[in-house]
Design an enzyme around this catalytic site. Structure first.
Site, PDB file in Angstrom:
ATOM      1  N   LYS A 284       3.556  14.389   8.147  1.00  0.00           N
ATOM      2  CA  LYS A 284       2.792  13.580   9.123  1.00  0.00           C
ATOM      3  C   LYS A 284       2.865  14.237  10.498  1.00  0.00           C
ATOM      4  O   LYS A 284       1.865  14.336  11.209  1.00  0.00           O
ATOM      5  CB  LYS A 284       3.405  12.176   9.242  1.00  0.00           C
ATOM      6  CG  LYS A 284       3.099  11.232   8.100  1.00  0.00           C
ATOM      7  CD  LYS A 284       3.624   9.836   8.472  1.00  0.00           C
ATOM      8  CE  LYS A 284       3.709   8.940   7.255  1.00  0.00           C
ATOM      9  NZ  LYS A 284       4.379   7.658   7.515  1.00  0.00           N
TER      10      LYS A 284
ATOM     11  N   GLU B   5      -4.042   7.283   9.190  1.00  0.00           N
ATOM     12  CA  GLU B   5      -5.149   7.031   8.243  1.00  0.00           C
ATOM     13  C   GLU B   5      -5.717   5.623   8.459  1.00  0.00           C
ATOM     14  O   GLU B   5      -6.929   5.416   8.566  1.00  0.00           O
ATOM     15  CB  GLU B   5      -4.664   7.135   6.789  1.00  0.00           C
ATOM     16  CG  GLU B   5      -4.262   8.517   6.335  1.00  0.00           C
ATOM     17  CD  GLU B   5      -2.756   8.757   6.478  1.00  0.00           C
ATOM     18  OE1 GLU B   5      -2.145   8.227   7.435  1.00  0.00           O
ATOM     19  OE2 GLU B   5      -2.198   9.486   5.635  1.00  0.00           O
TER      20      GLU B   5
ATOM     21  N   GLU C  17       9.003   7.475  -4.097  1.00  0.00           N
ATOM     22  CA  GLU C  17       9.360   7.373  -2.677  1.00  0.00           C
ATOM     23  C   GLU C  17      10.775   6.797  -2.545  1.00  0.00           C
ATOM     24  O   GLU C  17      11.493   7.093  -1.593  1.00  0.00           O
ATOM     25  CB  GLU C  17       8.346   6.491  -1.930  1.00  0.00           C
ATOM     26  CG  GLU C  17       8.432   6.619  -0.418  1.00  0.00           C
ATOM     27  CD  GLU C  17       7.221   6.058   0.311  1.00  0.00           C
ATOM     28  OE1 GLU C  17       6.182   6.753   0.393  1.00  0.00           O
ATOM     29  OE2 GLU C  17       7.285   4.918   0.799  1.00  0.00           O
TER      30      GLU C  17
ATOM     31  N   LYS D 137       2.339  -1.976   8.309  1.00  0.00           N
ATOM     32  CA  LYS D 137       3.611  -2.497   8.822  1.00  0.00           C
ATOM     33  C   LYS D 137       3.834  -2.032  10.261  1.00  0.00           C
ATOM     34  O   LYS D 137       4.177  -2.799  11.139  1.00  0.00           O
ATOM     35  CB  LYS D 137       4.739  -2.019   7.909  1.00  0.00           C
ATOM     36  CG  LYS D 137       6.091  -2.561   8.260  1.00  0.00           C
ATOM     37  CD  LYS D 137       7.117  -2.166   7.210  1.00  0.00           C
ATOM     38  CE  LYS D 137       8.508  -2.516   7.699  1.00  0.00           C
ATOM     39  NZ  LYS D 137       9.562  -2.147   6.762  1.00  0.00           N
TER      40      LYS D 137
ATOM     41  N   GLY E 203       7.883  -1.151   2.905  1.00  0.00           N
ATOM     42  CA  GLY E 203       6.461  -1.042   2.578  1.00  0.00           C
ATOM     43  C   GLY E 203       6.171  -1.153   1.085  1.00  0.00           C
ATOM     44  O   GLY E 203       5.313  -1.935   0.654  1.00  0.00           O
ATOM     45  N   ARG E 204       6.881  -0.393   0.268  1.00  0.00           N
ATOM     46  CA  ARG E 204       6.564  -0.371  -1.170  1.00  0.00           C
ATOM     47  C   ARG E 204       7.064  -1.604  -1.915  1.00  0.00           C
ATOM     48  O   ARG E 204       6.844  -1.740  -3.113  1.00  0.00           O
ATOM     49  CB  ARG E 204       7.099   0.914  -1.808  1.00  0.00           C
ATOM     50  CG  ARG E 204       8.556   1.196  -1.573  1.00  0.00           C
ATOM     51  CD  ARG E 204       8.913   2.627  -1.942  1.00  0.00           C
ATOM     52  NE  ARG E 204      10.273   2.986  -1.588  1.00  0.00           N
ATOM     53  CZ  ARG E 204      10.661   3.416  -0.382  1.00  0.00           C
ATOM     54  NH1 ARG E 204       9.766   3.542   0.579  1.00  0.00           N
ATOM     55  NH2 ARG E 204      11.913   3.749  -0.153  1.00  0.00           N
TER      56      ARG E 204
ATOM     57  N   HIS F  80      -7.115  10.727 -24.901  1.00  0.00           N
ATOM     58  CA  HIS F  80      -8.169  11.746 -24.942  1.00  0.00           C
ATOM     59  C   HIS F  80      -8.009  12.747 -23.804  1.00  0.00           C
ATOM     60  O   HIS F  80      -8.949  13.474 -23.474  1.00  0.00           O
ATOM     61  CB  HIS F  80      -9.541  11.069 -24.880  1.00  0.00           C
ATOM     62  CG  HIS F  80      -9.744  10.135 -26.025  1.00  0.00           C
ATOM     63  ND1 HIS F  80     -10.282  10.528 -27.228  1.00  0.00           N
ATOM     64  CD2 HIS F  80      -9.405   8.829 -26.175  1.00  0.00           C
ATOM     65  CE1 HIS F  80     -10.300   9.494 -28.057  1.00  0.00           C
ATOM     66  NE2 HIS F  80      -9.772   8.453 -27.449  1.00  0.00           N
TER      67      HIS F  80
HETATM   68  O1  F6P Z   1       4.042   6.985   3.191  1.00  0.00           O
HETATM   69  C1  F6P Z   1       5.021   6.541   4.037  1.00  0.00           C
HETATM   70  C2  F6P Z   1       4.853   5.113   4.434  1.00  0.00           C
HETATM   71  O2  F6P Z   1       5.699   4.856   5.497  1.00  0.00           O
HETATM   72  C3  F6P Z   1       5.107   4.134   3.294  1.00  0.00           C
HETATM   73  O3  F6P Z   1       6.423   3.880   3.056  1.00  0.00           O
HETATM   74  C4  F6P Z   1       4.322   2.967   3.739  1.00  0.00           C
HETATM   75  O4  F6P Z   1       4.134   2.093   2.695  1.00  0.00           O
HETATM   76  C5  F6P Z   1       3.064   3.642   4.222  1.00  0.00           C
HETATM   77  O5  F6P Z   1       3.526   4.821   4.840  1.00  0.00           O
HETATM   78  C6  F6P Z   1       2.195   2.832   5.137  1.00  0.00           C
HETATM   79  O6  F6P Z   1       2.847   2.489   6.333  1.00  0.00           O
HETATM   80  P1  F6P Z   1       2.290   1.359   7.263  1.00  0.00           P
HETATM   81  O7  F6P Z   1       2.277   0.081   6.470  1.00  0.00           O
HETATM   82  O8  F6P Z   1       3.229   1.277   8.414  1.00  0.00           O
HETATM   83  O9  F6P Z   1       0.898   1.723   7.685  1.00  0.00           O
END
Ligand code: F6P
Length: 536
Positions: free
Chosen positions: A500, A202, A340, A196, A254-255, A371
């Site tokens: 972060k 990452e 979250e 987003k 995002g979620r 199990h």
């Molecule tokens: O973990 C925090 C967060 O902001 C989530 O809410 C989001 O889904 C994720 O990181 C990824 O963010 P982005 O889509 O901006 O890479």
């Protein structure tokens, strides 16, 4: 209000689930609700008419109906970030406009779905291709909400796959991207960067590594990269061609984003028509959520049972056990969705929340979980409410005997949790096994199951795209209802930021041994050890 509910619970502390069924032959029927294709059985919890009435009163007392309509109408209910939470607009099949700041967002939503569908058709038909030919594989890079939903849904809809193979990479651990790219053809792989913000470290690290891999292997990133982001400028700067960039608005959290462009990898796998069925399932659940009375309203009931267990009974976690291997990633998806969203300790009014908020959510598919952790569920010292999911049919009619066993296990577990095994029964078993005297008693005690442990079961005919949409929307609305009743904002996530920030400042320290950051003794010693072992 919680004190009243706790007092009510005290009056029912001695209630036993088996006895509740004995006293009311219609209990199962009365506490099972059907909506769309989903059947929710809450009868194996300690909820009775009086408790249900007290719980549903929470909905009205907290203005749930108004908050719900505010959400669907595009009001800025994410007050801390000044945003609407309008994921429902992405699956709105009605002709009704949805206004944000006075403008109808539906024309853009429909255009976006059309664009996604056209792109998916082009990839699936081979019209869009890599330097080596049509795309055989798609690598989708993203994390959190840009990963968990598509990963979960791609696996769930495996029987509908007829597009390129899908691979997801989320972890910044180089092992993830390395193992994924190994064996793929850089000239016939499409790479999706789903972020987003287009800044998540990452995702960007994995995107750069993958671009270099493609370039080194004869592929062309300008032809073979696509991006899903709210920040088209950053995606363009990265080198993704504009016609391969799919944007979405800040009113999609995002979620909650699987319903729009973030779900495009799923569409690549199963095709636009199946993806539409998924959206329609979500829309059906929205319609139910907006119209059903609270006592028959699946998202509200799920939330109320959840709050009863976490807030009133004090159960610290809940376990989700899908007896559906293709829902193996549902617990992980729900962990982000629920934790979250509702893992907060400050209310909408900025004051600390008193009492527990979101429960800890965890789980694994059945029968595997049996199990592993079921020992604790049955005989451990703490009760963990269980949520079972099960389909009447599997997609493999030739393997119906597998499915029979799967269902039998699901039902057996909820029954065993409820009925338990008494000391008298255990003594008889120990005697039958040949134990006598003191040893018989000792052996018997190890075989006692306290029982009376609550569970709910969500059953459905078959895991189709539509049913999956219903399930996901059901859980989204559950989170929303819990949040409203708890008085918290389910749509921000400031709690992920501090870590972060610190990680960003620790990077240079790991590289050079020093940096502009104060280190506590433990972290300093760990850095020294890790640098030393890494030969720095
Ligand atoms: O973990 C925090 C967060 O902001 C989530 O809410 C989001 O889904 C994720 O990181 C990824 O963010 P982005 O889509 O901006 O890479």
């Amino acid at each position: 209000m919680w004190e009243d509910l706790k007092a009510l619970r005290q009056t029912k502390r001695k209630h036993n689930l088996v006895a509740l069924f004995g006293a009311d032959p219609a209990r199962a029927e009365r506490f099972t609700m059907q909506a769309c294709d989903l059947r929710l059985d809450i009868s194996k919890t300690h909820i009775d008419d009086e408790v249900l009435e007290a719980l549903t009163a929470l909905c009205d007392r907290n203005g749930l109906a108004e908050r719900r309509e505010a959400m669907f109408d595009g009001a800025k209910i994410n007050e801390t970030e000044g945003r609407a939470a309008l994921h429902t607009a992405l699956r709105n099949f009605s002709e009704e406009p949805v206004l944000v700041d006075g403008a109808d967002v539906m024309p853009d939503v429909r255009d976006s779905l059309e664009r996604m569908s056209a792109f998916a058709r082009d990839v699936r038909s081979g019209r869009l291709r890599g330097t080596g030919g049509s795309f055989t594989d798609v690598v989708s890079i993203g994390i959190g909400g840009s990963d968990l939903g598509p990963v979960m849904a791609t696996l769930a809809l495996a029987p509908y796959h007829d597009g390129p193979r899908l691979h997801y990479v989320s972890n910044v651990d180089g092992a993830h991207i390395f193992d994924t790219l190994k064996g793929l053809d850089p000239t016939r792989t499409l790479v999706n960067v789903a972020s987003k913000t287009f800044t998540t470290s990452e995702t960007m690290t994995n995107a750069h590594t993958t671009r270099a891999w493609m370039q080194a292997g004869g592929g062309d990133p300008a032809q073979q990269f696509m991006a899903i982001s709210s920040d088209a400028a950053r995606a363009t700067e990265f080198g993704v061609p504009l016609e391969h960039i799919f944007g979405f608005s800040d009113w999609v959290g995002g979620r909650f984003s699987i319903w729009g462009p973030i779900g495009l990898p799923v569409m690549l796998a199963v095709g636009p028509e199946h993806f539409r069925e998924f959206l329609h399932g979500g829309y059906q659940m929205d319609s139910h959520f907006r119209s059903a009375p609270w006592a028959e309203n699946l998202p509200a009931l799920l939330a109320l049972v959840g709050l009863w267990h976490s807030r009133v009974c004090g159960f610290r976690s809940r376990v989700v056990v899908p007896y559906d291997q293709r829902l193996a990633r549902l617990p992980a998806y729900l962990q982000q969705l629920e934790m979250e969203s509702n893992g907060k300790s400050v209310g909408m009014d900025g004051r600390p929340v008193r009492g527990a908020t979101g429960a800890i959510v965890w789980g694994e598919p059945g029968t595997n979980g049996q199990h592993a952790f079921f020992q604790l569920l049955h005989q451990g010292t703490q009760a963990v409410p269980c949520e079972f999911l099960v389909a009447a049919r599997g997609h493999e009619p030739e393997l119906a005997h597998h499915h029979r066993l799967l269902v039998a296990n699901c039902l057996a577990q909820s029954q065993a949790l409820m009925i338990g095994r008494s000391l008298r029964q255990a003594r008889a078993m120990a005697a039958e096994a040949g134990f006598t005297g003191v040893e018989q008693e000792r052996q018997a005690r190890h075989r006692v199951f306290p029982g009376n442990r609550p569970s709910i079961t969500l059953a459905y005919p078959l895991l189709t795209p539509g049913v999956l949409g219903q399930i996901v929307a059901l859980y989204e609305h559950r989170v929303f209802v819990e949040g409203v009743i708890l008085g918290i904002n389910s749509f921000d996530q400031f709690g992920v930021e501090l870590g972060k920030e610190i990680a960003t400042s620790l990077g240079p320290v790991l590289e050079h041994g020093h940096g502009d950051v104060e280190l506590d003794g433990s972290t300093a010693a760990l850095i020294a050890y890790l640098r030393d072992e890494a030969g720095k």
